[in-house]
Design a protein around this motif. Structure first.
Motif, PDB file in Angstrom:
ATOM      1  N   VAL A   1       0.842  -1.203   0.000  1.00  0.00           N
ATOM      2  CA  VAL A   1       0.000   0.000   0.000  1.00  0.00           C
ATOM      3  C   VAL A   1       0.872   1.246   0.000  1.00  0.00           C
ATOM      4  CG1 VAL A   1      -1.676   1.317   1.340  1.00  0.00           C
ATOM      5  CG2 VAL A   1      -1.941  -1.136   1.121  1.00  0.00           C
ATOM      6  N   ARG A   2       1.953   1.181   0.787  1.00  0.00           N
ATOM      7  CA  ARG A   2       2.833   2.339   0.892  1.00  0.00           C
ATOM      8  C   ARG A   2       3.514   2.634  -0.438  1.00  0.00           C
ATOM      9  NH1 ARG A   2       5.839   1.664   6.020  1.00  0.00           N
ATOM     10  NH2 ARG A   2       4.673   3.239   7.120  1.00  0.00           N
ATOM     11  N   SER A   3       3.893   1.581  -1.147  1.00  0.00           N
ATOM     12  CA  SER A   3       4.634   1.808  -2.387  1.00  0.00           C
ATOM     13  C   SER A   3       3.746   2.312  -3.509  1.00  0.00           C
ATOM     14  CB  SER A   3       5.359   0.530  -2.808  1.00  0.00           C
ATOM     15  OG  SER A   3       4.403  -0.478  -3.010  1.00  0.00           O
ATOM     16  N   GLU A   4       2.453   2.438  -3.256  1.00  0.00           N
ATOM     17  CA  GLU A   4       1.555   2.999  -4.266  1.00  0.00           C
ATOM     18  C   GLU A   4       1.551   4.520  -4.241  1.00  0.00           C
ATOM     19  OE1 GLU A   4      -0.751   1.428  -6.494  1.00  0.00           O
ATOM     20  OE2 GLU A   4       0.480  -0.326  -6.072  1.00  0.00           O
ATOM     21  N   VAL A   5       1.999   5.090  -3.115  1.00  0.00           N
ATOM     22  CA  VAL A   5       1.825   6.534  -2.905  1.00  0.00           C
ATOM     23  C   VAL A   5       2.563   7.357  -3.953  1.00  0.00           C
ATOM     24  CG1 VAL A   5       2.184   8.427  -1.294  1.00  0.00           C
ATOM     25  CG2 VAL A   5       1.491   6.210  -0.443  1.00  0.00           C
ATOM     26  N   LEU A   6       3.846   7.034  -4.147  1.00  0.00           N
ATOM     27  CA  LEU A   6       4.622   7.830  -5.109  1.00  0.00           C
ATOM     28  C   LEU A   6       5.046   6.967  -6.291  1.00  0.00           C
ATOM     29  CD1 LEU A   6       6.953  10.026  -2.868  1.00  0.00           C
ATOM     30  CD2 LEU A   6       4.848  10.663  -4.012  1.00  0.00           C
TER      31      LEU A   6
ATOM     32  N   ALA B   1      24.466   8.771  -0.231  1.00  0.00           N
ATOM     33  CA  ALA B   1      23.082   9.185  -0.496  1.00  0.00           C
ATOM     34  C   ALA B   1      22.073   8.088  -0.217  1.00  0.00           C
ATOM     35  CB  ALA B   1      22.963   9.659  -1.934  1.00  0.00           C
ATOM     36  N   GLU B   2      22.413   6.839  -0.629  1.00  0.00           N
ATOM     37  CA  GLU B   2      21.412   5.772  -0.517  1.00  0.00           C
ATOM     38  C   GLU B   2      21.056   5.462   0.932  1.00  0.00           C
ATOM     39  OE1 GLU B   2      23.522   5.631  -4.138  1.00  0.00           O
ATOM     40  OE2 GLU B   2      24.388   4.849  -2.281  1.00  0.00           O
ATOM     41  N   ASN B   3      21.923   5.853   1.862  1.00  0.00           N
ATOM     42  CA  ASN B   3      21.635   5.526   3.258  1.00  0.00           C
ATOM     43  C   ASN B   3      20.855   6.610   3.967  1.00  0.00           C
ATOM     44  OD1 ASN B   3      23.029   3.229   2.849  1.00  0.00           O
ATOM     45  ND2 ASN B   3      24.940   3.951   3.765  1.00  0.00           N
ATOM     46  N   HIS B   4      20.604   7.704   3.283  1.00  0.00           N
ATOM     47  CA  HIS B   4      19.916   8.793   3.969  1.00  0.00           C
ATOM     48  C   HIS B   4      18.446   8.460   4.185  1.00  0.00           C
ATOM     49  CE1 HIS B   4      18.392  12.860   4.779  1.00  0.00           C
ATOM     50  NE2 HIS B   4      19.610  13.077   5.216  1.00  0.00           N
ATOM     51  N   GLN B   5      17.947   8.981   5.298  1.00  0.00           N
ATOM     52  CA  GLN B   5      16.553   8.733   5.676  1.00  0.00           C
ATOM     53  C   GLN B   5      15.580   9.072   4.569  1.00  0.00           C
ATOM     54  OE1 GLN B   5      14.431  10.653   8.874  1.00  0.00           O
ATOM     55  NE2 GLN B   5      15.941   9.833  10.279  1.00  0.00           N
ATOM     56  N   LEU B   6      15.758  10.256   3.976  1.00  0.00           N
ATOM     57  CA  LEU B   6      14.784  10.711   2.990  1.00  0.00           C
ATOM     58  C   LEU B   6      14.827   9.852   1.722  1.00  0.00           C
ATOM     59  CD1 LEU B   6      14.938  14.599   3.301  1.00  0.00           C
ATOM     60  CD2 LEU B   6      13.111  13.080   3.984  1.00  0.00           C
ATOM     61  N   TRP B   7      16.031   9.429   1.373  1.00  0.00           N
ATOM     62  CA  TRP B   7      16.164   8.553   0.203  1.00  0.00           C
ATOM     63  C   TRP B   7      15.386   7.267   0.445  1.00  0.00           C
ATOM     64  CZ3 TRP B   7      19.892   8.848  -4.053  1.00  0.00           C
ATOM     65  CH2 TRP B   7      19.955   7.684  -4.840  1.00  0.00           C
ATOM     66  N   MET B   8      15.626   6.688   1.619  1.00  0.00           N
ATOM     67  CA  MET B   8      14.970   5.406   1.933  1.00  0.00           C
ATOM     68  C   MET B   8      13.466   5.587   2.056  1.00  0.00           C
ATOM     69  SD  MET B   8      17.641   3.327   4.296  1.00  0.00           S
ATOM     70  CE  MET B   8      17.700   4.392   5.712  1.00  0.00           C
ATOM     71  N   LEU B   9      13.063   6.734   2.580  1.00  0.00           N
ATOM     72  CA  LEU B   9      11.639   7.015   2.700  1.00  0.00           C
ATOM     73  C   LEU B   9      10.994   7.077   1.318  1.00  0.00           C
ATOM     74  CD1 LEU B   9       9.193   7.802   4.394  1.00  0.00           C
ATOM     75  CD2 LEU B   9       9.930  10.165   4.226  1.00  0.00           C
ATOM     76  N   ALA B  10      11.690   7.786   0.398  1.00  0.00           N
ATOM     77  CA  ALA B  10      11.142   7.916  -0.950  1.00  0.00           C
ATOM     78  C   ALA B  10      11.001   6.546  -1.609  1.00  0.00           C
ATOM     79  CB  ALA B  10      12.036   8.830  -1.779  1.00  0.00           C
ATOM     80  N   GLU B  11      11.999   5.694  -1.374  1.00  0.00           N
ATOM     81  CA  GLU B  11      11.922   4.366  -2.001  1.00  0.00           C
ATOM     82  C   GLU B  11      10.794   3.551  -1.396  1.00  0.00           C
ATOM     83  OE1 GLU B  11      15.956   2.636  -2.089  1.00  0.00           O
ATOM     84  OE2 GLU B  11      15.890   3.434  -4.141  1.00  0.00           O
ATOM     85  N   ARG B  12      10.601   3.707  -0.076  1.00  0.00           N
ATOM     86  CA  ARG B  12       9.495   2.977   0.574  1.00  0.00           C
ATOM     87  C   ARG B  12       8.155   3.422   0.020  1.00  0.00           C
ATOM     88  NH1 ARG B  12      11.779   3.288   5.875  1.00  0.00           N
ATOM     89  NH2 ARG B  12      10.298   4.904   6.477  1.00  0.00           N
ATOM     90  N   LEU B  13       8.087   4.713  -0.351  1.00  0.00           N
ATOM     91  CA  LEU B  13       6.821   5.231  -0.857  1.00  0.00           C
ATOM     92  C   LEU B  13       6.600   4.879  -2.321  1.00  0.00           C
ATOM     93  CD1 LEU B  13       6.853   8.694   0.908  1.00  0.00           C
ATOM     94  CD2 LEU B  13       5.194   6.889   1.257  1.00  0.00           C
ATOM     95  N   GLY B  14       7.526   4.147  -2.906  1.00  0.00           N
ATOM     96  CA  GLY B  14       7.294   3.647  -4.255  1.00  0.00           C
ATOM     97  C   GLY B  14       8.039   4.408  -5.334  1.00  0.00           C
ATOM     98  N   ALA B  15       8.807   5.438  -4.935  1.00  0.00           N
ATOM     99  CA  ALA B  15       9.527   6.188  -5.965  1.00  0.00           C
ATOM    100  C   ALA B  15      10.887   5.551  -6.202  1.00  0.00           C
ATOM    101  CB  ALA B  15       9.700   7.626  -5.504  1.00  0.00           C
ATOM    102  N   THR B  16      11.473   5.874  -7.331  1.00  0.00           N
ATOM    103  CA  THR B  16      12.860   5.471  -7.566  1.00  0.00           C
ATOM    104  C   THR B  16      13.731   6.697  -7.374  1.00  0.00           C
ATOM    105  OG1 THR B  16      12.273   5.683  -9.891  1.00  0.00           O
ATOM    106  CG2 THR B  16      12.673   3.465  -9.082  1.00  0.00           C
ATOM    107  N   CYS B  17      14.911   6.500  -6.826  1.00  0.00           N
ATOM    108  CA  CYS B  17      15.798   7.631  -6.569  1.00  0.00           C
ATOM    109  C   CYS B  17      17.069   7.502  -7.378  1.00  0.00           C
ATOM    110  CB  CYS B  17      16.170   7.678  -5.085  1.00  0.00           C
ATOM    111  SG  CYS B  17      14.754   7.929  -4.023  1.00  0.00           S
ATOM    112  N   SER B  18      17.623   8.655  -7.664  1.00  0.00           N
ATOM    113  CA  SER B  18      18.855   8.641  -8.448  1.00  0.00           C
ATOM    114  C   SER B  18      19.732   9.798  -8.025  1.00  0.00           C
ATOM    115  CB  SER B  18      18.478   8.731  -9.930  1.00  0.00           C
ATOM    116  OG  SER B  18      19.519   9.289 -10.673  1.00  0.00           O
ATOM    117  N   THR B  19      21.032   9.685  -8.242  1.00  0.00           N
ATOM    118  CA  THR B  19      21.935  10.774  -7.864  1.00  0.00           C
ATOM    119  C   THR B  19      22.183  11.732  -9.023  1.00  0.00           C
ATOM    120  OG1 THR B  19      23.700   9.218  -8.327  1.00  0.00           O
ATOM    121  CG2 THR B  19      23.197   9.636  -6.007  1.00  0.00           C
TER     122      THR B  19
END
Lengths: 252, 420
Positions: B321-326, B343-361
């Motif tokens: 359900v969480r990964s549907e948000v973003l 970068a990958e270990n930062h809270q916000l990065w991990m939060l974004a990934e949990r919310l379903g987004a992909t992150c990049s540098t």
């Protein structure tokens, strides 16, 4: 056979009370009618809860009944003599010294618990008040008092009735007077399942028997622990003839 | 009864053994085969005699199954059920399994709720500011709106405000979950609050866990909860106390009603009470979370996946359900992380990934969002140039608390004035 014996002996005792030749007082007639009502049920727990004890002599009467009943069902109440050293301040000396001593004794001792004797329910009489000794340095006087009292002490192996106070997924807690008893679900018959909800209960698969808050159950004690203020026991209802006596809401 | 059948069986077996033993003693020679048979039965008889109790738990030093007194400190203490209760680990697993089967039959899961800043907000009476004085005045016109939600506890010297929507929340959640209260406050406080939230003792009954029940200092744990971890969801405003069970946790936005609460967390603005306003009832945090809980619940008990609920994991559902948000967002961060930080270990990065987004540098054409704290950075300027969304980090936090993708226009990056 036992029932008939019980009835006849109780009736005898009743007649003995009248044998003094005195007119039957109101309390005596109350007792006899109460006695007739309680005989068929004959649950010590029940009639202590419901009997209208109005005087010391009343209590002494019921005590005899209890002692007799214990011989039939199992020991629970004991009528024993204990001794205690009471300290009294000189301001109480005077005409009512003895009364003051007795009332202080009652206040101090009734309702307390001891490891050896159990829970002191009530003092029924003073056997002997010894000579008072003035304490060095304070002026207080110590009297050794021997008194008779009713104590309540559940024993391992004893069977008694209790009222359920709380039900949860681990078992249920029940109370019999000052004693709290815990019956774990290991010691509840396997065919009874826990039902959660706003009135958690244990019910058989066909719904015929239900244990919930305020149900009366007959249980067997398998372990006791007594400390300064309370008695705690572990019980079981897995054996024969144990279990629910009545559901809450039905008159017993 | 089953027990008596067993007794009959064993007693008849013992009788047969006795008979055989006598016949051997009489001196008749038996061939080897039957001697070993006798040995087997003897061993069986011995084991029947030593019916050792497994001591599943202890109350006041006494085993709850056999009554034997033992000074046992193993297992876990369940002080909230009874102050002297301890259960062995085997017994806890057995109870958890049994209880789960029972609950699944009623189509319910477990829900653990925090008190402070999640369901309510408390303050000491001495900390009430002047602007909040109207709360203590029984004649104030605001009292009608607060009725049923504001409680004074003079004997504890506290004032408590329940979060808006909490009564409806509890009522609806109780149909889907068996609920626990788990607070880091003291037991007396927890019981008082439970009394305010649940005067009928319907929602929580005796399932109120306080600070004294925690097995680890400053950490909450599901070891004192009599429920399978795969079926528990947690609602708490603090993440640090649930390090062992992050997968079960739903983070809540903190409820700051009183001025002292705002001050405690370092907010300098006026509190809700001082502004004579409150969180929205139907649109607030509890209402949002209730929707999420209902969603996870219906996913768990989805009949399309079959009737066997036992193998399912509520944590997986929550993650889904969480990964549907973003979903569908690709995010690049700019001037959000400290420079040497991975970068990958930062809270916000991990939060974004949990919310379903992909992150990049690095930026590229597939990037949809740039999260930045400064409009002047290279990546920020690139975003404006390429017409990508440029938002501040709070957009991400909002998505976390509100469980939906908020309009990006509401979170513009502020102009940073360069101070030298």
């Amino acid at each position: 056979m036992k029932e008939i014996q019980r009835r006849s002996i109780a009736m005898e005792m009743e007649e003995n009370n009248d044998g003094d030749g005195r007119e039957r007082t109101k309390s005596q007639s109350n007792r006899s009618s109460a006695l007739k009502r309680f005989l068929p049920e004959f649950s010590a727990f029940q009639f202590l809860r419901e009997s209208k004890i109005q005087s010391l002599s009343d209590f002494q009467f019921w005590l005899k009944i209890i002692r007799f009943k214990d011989a039939v069902l199992g020991k629970m109440f004991f009528h024993i003599v204990l001794e205690r050293n009471m300290q009294l301040h000189p301001r109480h000396f005077g005409r009512d010294l003895r009364e003051k001593l007795v009332s202080k004794l009652m206040k101090d001792v009734e309702g307390t618990c001891s490891g050896r004797h159990g829970f002191v329910v009530a003092i029924t009489g003073i056997e002997n008040v010894g000579k008072g000794l003035i304490r060095d340095g304070t002026g207080f006087v110590t009297f050794p008092v021997k008194y008779q009292c009713v104590v309540f002490r559940p024993f391992k192996g004893e069977i008694l009735e209790a009222v359920v106070s709380m039900v949860n997924k681990m078992g249920f807690f029940a109370e019999a007077g000052p004693v709290q008893i815990f019956v774990s679900n290991h010691l509840i018959p396997d065919d009874m399942e826990f039902q959660s909800g706003d009135m958690p209960n244990y019910t058989t698969s066909d719904g015929s028997v239900k244990i919930q808050k305020d149900s009366e159950v007959r249980l067997k004690i398998i372990g006791t622990r007594v400390d300064a203020t309370e008695i705690f026991c572990i019980g079981t209802i897995k054996d024969d003839f144990l279990g629910v006596i009545s559901d809450p809401g039905t008159t017993s | 009864m089953r027990k008596s059948d067993d007794d009959d069986e064993t007693s008849s077996l013992i009788e047969r053994t006795k008979r055989r033993k006598i016949s051997v003693l009489d001196g008749t020679e038996e061939p080897n085969g039957s001697t070993s048979h006798i040995d087997q039965i003897e061993v069986f008889e011995a084991s029947v005699k030593e019916d050792i109790c497994t001591h599943p738990g202890f109350i006041g030093g006494m085993c709850i199954k056999c009554g034997e007194k033992m000074d046992n400190q193993s297992g876990v203490a369940f002080g909230y059920i009874h102050k002297d209760l301890r259960l062995a680990n085997d017994e806890i697993s057995r109870l958890r399994d049994r209880d789960l089967k029972n609950l699944l039959r009623h189509k319910k899961l477990y829900l653990v709720l925090d008190l402070d800043h999640t369901l309510l907000n408390s303050t000491r009476m001495s900390d009430i500011t002047q602007d909040e004085g109207y709360l203590m005045n029984p004649d104030d016109p605001m009292q009608d709106a607060l009725k049923g939600n504001l409680f004074k506890l003079p004997f504890m010297n506290m004032v408590t405000k329940l979060r808006p929507f909490v009564h409806t929340f509890l009522k609806e959640a109780s149909n889907l979950f068996e609920m626990y209260i788990y607070t880091m406050g003291e037991r007396a406080y927890a019981l008082e609050m439970a009394n305010l939230l649940d005067p009928g003792r319907v929602y929580f009954d005796s399932r109120i866990i306080a600070q004294g029940d925690c097995t680890q200092r400053h950490q909450k744990g599901l070891d004192v909860v009599l429920g399978q971890e795969s079926a528990v969801l947690i609602l708490d405003d603090t993440e640090q106390v649930w390090t062992k069970h992050k997968d079960n946790l739903i983070s809540m936005e903190r409820y700051h009603f009183f001025a002292s609460s705002c001050k405690q967390f370092g907010y300098k603005s006026k509190s809700l009470s001082e502004m004579r306003s409150d969180e929205s009832d139907t649109d607030g945090a509890l209402a949002t979370v209730l929707k999420v809980l209902k969603q996870v619940h219906s996913m768990f008990f989805d009949l399309e996946l079959g009737e066997n609920f036992a193998g399912r994991d509520a944590r997986q559902m929550l993650r889904a359900v969480r990964s549907e948000v973003l979903k569908g967002c690709k995010i690049v961060f700019s001037r959000v992380f400290p420079s040497k930080f991975q970068a990958e270990n930062h809270q916000l990065w991990m939060l974004a990934e949990r919310l379903g987004a992909t992150c990049s540098t690095e930026v590229d054409s597939s990037v949809t969002h740039v999260i930045s704290t400064d409009m002047g950075t290279e990546k920020s300027r690139w975003a404006i140039q390429e017409n990508k969304f440029l938002v501040e980090p709070r957009w991400l936090e909002a998505a976390n608390f509100l469980w939906q993708r908020m309009p990006e226009e509401r979170f513009p990056v502020k102009e940073v004035k360069v101070n030298h």
